[in-house]
Write a protein that holds these residues in place. Structure first.
Motif: not given
Length: 92
Positions: A61-74
């Protein structure tokens, strides 16, 4: 192929939020290759509970957990998230 297990605390925006429904909304928002393998309700204070989510994501996953964090915050009803741990798992 290895995966990464992310353990994250998700804090709801209100004590009125149904945590079961919040988990369903989170699962619907995640990409197909992300998987909530387990979740626990964790009491915080004054009737507020948080969710502790155990989510498998692809290792590359590109960017580590940043994509997951962004999805969860949304996700509607999520106030804040905190990534607690990240572990590489070779098989699950």
């Amino acid at each position: 192929m290895a995966k990464v297990l992310v353990v994250a605390s998700v804090y709801p925006s209100s004590t009125d939020i149904d945590l079961e429904q919040l988990v369903k909304r989170i699962e619907e928002k995640l990409p197909r290759d992300y998987e909530v393998t387990r979740y626990d309700k964790v009491p915080i204070a004054f009737g507020l509970n948080a969710l502790k989510l155990y989510i498998l994501i692809p290792e590359e996953s590109e960017g580590g957990t940043s994509k997951l964090e962004e999805l969860l915050r949304g996700v509607e009803g999520v106030e804040e998230i905190e990534v607690e741990t990240v572990h590489r798992v070779s098989s699950y």
